[in-house]
Design a protein around this motif. Structure first.
Motif, mmCIF file in Angstrom:
data_model
loop_
_atom_site.group_PDB
_atom_site.id
_atom_site.type_symbol
_atom_site.label_atom_id
_atom_site.label_comp_id
_atom_site.label_asym_id
_atom_site.label_seq_id
_atom_site.Cartn_x
_atom_site.Cartn_y
_atom_site.Cartn_z
ATOM 1 N N LEU A 49 0.881 -1.631 -0.083
ATOM 2 C CA LEU A 49 0.148 0.183 -0.074
ATOM 3 C C LEU A 49 0.663 0.889 0.187
ATOM 4 N N VAL A 50 1.431 1.046 0.559
ATOM 5 C CA VAL A 50 2.975 2.593 0.739
ATOM 6 C C VAL A 50 3.471 2.689 -0.071
ATOM 7 N N ASN A 53 1.264 4.176 -3.299
ATOM 8 C CA ASN A 53 1.319 5.491 -2.266
ATOM 9 C C ASN A 53 2.168 6.362 -1.364
ATOM 10 N N LYS A 55 2.539 8.503 0.806
ATOM 11 C CA LYS A 55 1.875 9.922 1.237
ATOM 12 C C LYS A 55 0.733 9.065 2.086
ATOM 13 N N ALA A 56 0.122 7.938 1.935
ATOM 14 C CA ALA A 56 -0.746 7.038 2.509
ATOM 15 C C ALA A 56 -0.436 7.816 3.737
ATOM 16 N N ASP A 60 -6.231 6.395 4.750
ATOM 17 C CA ASP A 60 -6.144 5.628 3.997
ATOM 18 C C ASP A 60 -6.220 4.046 4.300
ATOM 19 N N LEU A 61 -5.188 4.127 5.524
ATOM 20 C CA LEU A 61 -4.784 2.494 5.835
ATOM 21 C C LEU A 61 -6.509 1.403 6.316
ATOM 22 N N TYR A 64 -8.435 1.170 3.311
ATOM 23 C CA TYR A 64 -7.892 0.317 2.540
ATOM 24 C C TYR A 64 -9.195 -1.151 2.916
#
Length: 544
Positions: A49-50, A53, A55-56, A60-61, A64
């Motif tokens: 995920l990182v 993105n 800048k997550a 955002d997590l 997700y």
């Protein structure tokens, strides 16, 4: 990433996992390994995920994870620890997923016609040609039926794909294959064996009938005992937190030893793992055996971006001239994928641009272009020496095979006879030759009889050991060098080349044999390193 690591360590989650049962069975308790697998799978998902993105943020997590939960998706486990008592168990997978794997015995189920080959396709009712070409019967009768050809070729292609897949499934076995099918399907209809079974040479097949033969006994045994097979397993360990180990004594020693050996044999030994063990056995235990999830710091992320950029650069440099901008752009691309905050990103970005620019200017005209990059070596085996006496109670590595692994940054070909120089990149400040050699700094007039091999020198010696054993000496190791990507305080770039002596190989082998002996016999269990603030020794105390 760092937030997750902090939560994992400081929330008590790790403590709960490590002390969530009788410590005497901690190593081989399936719940422990499953929890570590789940945590590592989540950590890998987080890394993905990182990377997509950088800048997550936490929202955002959470979004997700909500998506995963909403659609009932699974987080794929990558690798993982072998289960307690994993020997003698069965791995289930599709034929597609078995590609590239090998097993002693393979069981292919559902090998009936229509499942493996012989799939029926629904064909349209054929029409008379005159329907297509009214008034042109004579012409149409001479034209090929394209639709029939397409249907035939499609059917033949599908059959060939099924045959190849069946071949893949069979060839996964090293010792034997058992192919099964039911004579009657779930709908009560009679089923025929796959045509692919009939294509196997008869002298290679032993047919086992379910009626009166050995298979009949297996079916009967299964029916009588399936209530045991599918019942919930009862743990033999004593529940509760706070049980303790008697110092120097490991209950059920053989079972713990077997569990460690299973992991160790599957993973093998890399020079990083070896150096970790020599630094602190519990660093090795948690970082290399159990593989606790750990976030990279900015220096590690910087090093990762440098290594990836250099790999891409030298792959392209083989065939054409590559401008400096390509190297720097590649570095920036990989660095921007790392989860760095704005301040750290700016710092290491500026540092990398400056270092790589000078590095390019210094060496571009002299770089060897015939190279291999990120060369991975797996499963190189060395013999650990003479066999042990039958009176010895311990499982010793003497006479056993030790599996070594490694990843070499770059291999430069010196001549046409496959003589090579091994290069290892270093992104830290350049070291003196004495520091690399492990030579202690002495006052004038002092002498030393003992020189401890440093991690750097051990790494280069390990690479020679790997290459010497790789594919019967395919590459002739001549030298190894540390290539420092950053300049020293004077702005000078340094490389230090070494010629590894036979005595150093002998010394390294002795160290490897000793370390392997301590690992598989759990001799490190009550050992602690000299660092009083060692986080890994602190983790050890959770199970003491």
């Amino acid at each position: 990433m760092k937030v997750f690591e902090t939560i994992f360590e400081e929330s008590g989650m790790l403590r709960a996992i490590m002390s969530g049962g009788n410590p005497s069975t901690m190593l081989r308790t399936s719940g422990i390994t499953e929890r570590f697998d789940a945590i590592n799978a989540f950590f890998s998902e987080l890394k993905g995920l990182v990377e997509s993105n950088p800048k997550a943020m936490l929202p955002d997590l959470f979004k997700y994870l909500e998506t995963i939960e909403k659609h009932n998706l699974f987080i794929k486990k990558r690798g993982g620890l072998p289960r307690a008592g994993s020997r003698g168990r069965v791995r289930l997978m599709t034929a597609h997923r078995s590609k590239g794997l090998e097993f002693d015995h393979v069981y292919i189920i559902g090998a009936y016609d229509g499942h493996f080959g012989g799939r029926r396709s629904i064909e349209r009712l054929p029409l008379v040609n005159s329907v297509y070409n009214l008034g042109h019967n004579e012409l149409s009768s001479k034209q090929p039926n394209i639709e029939d050809d397409l249907s035939r070729h499609s059917s033949e292609g599908a059959e060939a794909d099924e045959r190849r897949l069946f071949y893949v499934a069979i060839t996964r076995a090293k010792k034997g294959v058992t192919i099964t099918y039911a004579k009657q399907g779930a709908d009560g209809r009679e089923q025929l064996p796959s045509q692919f079974i009939g294509e196997i040479k008869k002298d290679l097949i032993e047919e086992l009938s379910a009626e009166g033969g050995p298979a009949f006994g297996w079916e009967k045994d299964f029916e009588e005992k399936k209530h045991l097979l599918f019942s919930v397993a009862k743990s033999s360990s004593t529940p509760g937190v706070g049980a303790s180990l008697t110092p120097g004594v490991i209950p059920d020693f053989a079972a713990d030893q077997e569990f460690i050996r299973n992991i160790f044999e599957r993973q093998g030994l890399s020079v990083t793992a070896l150096n970790n063990y020599l630094e602190c056995p519990w660093n090795f235990f948690y970082s290399n055996l159990l593989r606790l999830p750990k976030a990279q710091n900015k220096h590690m992320m910087y090093g990762t971006a440098i290594h990836r950029a250099l790999k891409d650069f030298f792959l392209q440099l083989k065939n054409r001239e590559i401008p400096k901008e390509n190297l720097i752009d590649s570095f920036e691309l990989y660095l921007n994928k790392q989860p760095l905050n704005d301040r750290d990103l700016k710092e290491v970005l500026e540092k990398g641009r400056e270092s790589l620019s000078g590095y390019y200017d210094q060496y571009y005209k002299t770089w060897e272009r015939n190279v291999l990059t990120e060369f991975e070596i797996k499963g190189v085996d060395i013999l650990a020496g003479r066999g042990r006496s039958s009176k010895e109670p311990e499982v010793r590595p003497q006479g056993a095979i030790i599996h070594l692994n490694g990843n070499l940054d770059k291999i430069e070909f010196i001549d046409s006879s496959n003589s090579v120089n091994v290069v290892d990149y270093k992104t830290g400040a350049p070291k003196s030759r004495n520091d690399i050699e492990g030579t202690p700094r002495l006052r004038s007039g002092q002498e030393t009889k003992h020189k401890k091999m440093s991690n750097y020198k051990r790494q280069l010696t390990f690479y020679k050991l790997l290459l010497d054993q790789y594919e019967n000496g395919k590459y002739k190791f001549v030298s190894a060098e540390l290539d420092f990507i950053e300049p020293n305080d004077k702005g000078e770039y340094k490389k230090e080349k070494f010629f590894i002596e036979d005595s150093e190989i002998v010394e390294l082998k002795e160290v490897i044999v000793r370390v392997v002996d301590e690992i598989i016999n759990l001799k490190f269990w009550d050992k602690y390193c000299e660092n009083l603030d060692c986080q890994y020794c602190g983790l050890r105390k959770l199970i003491a």
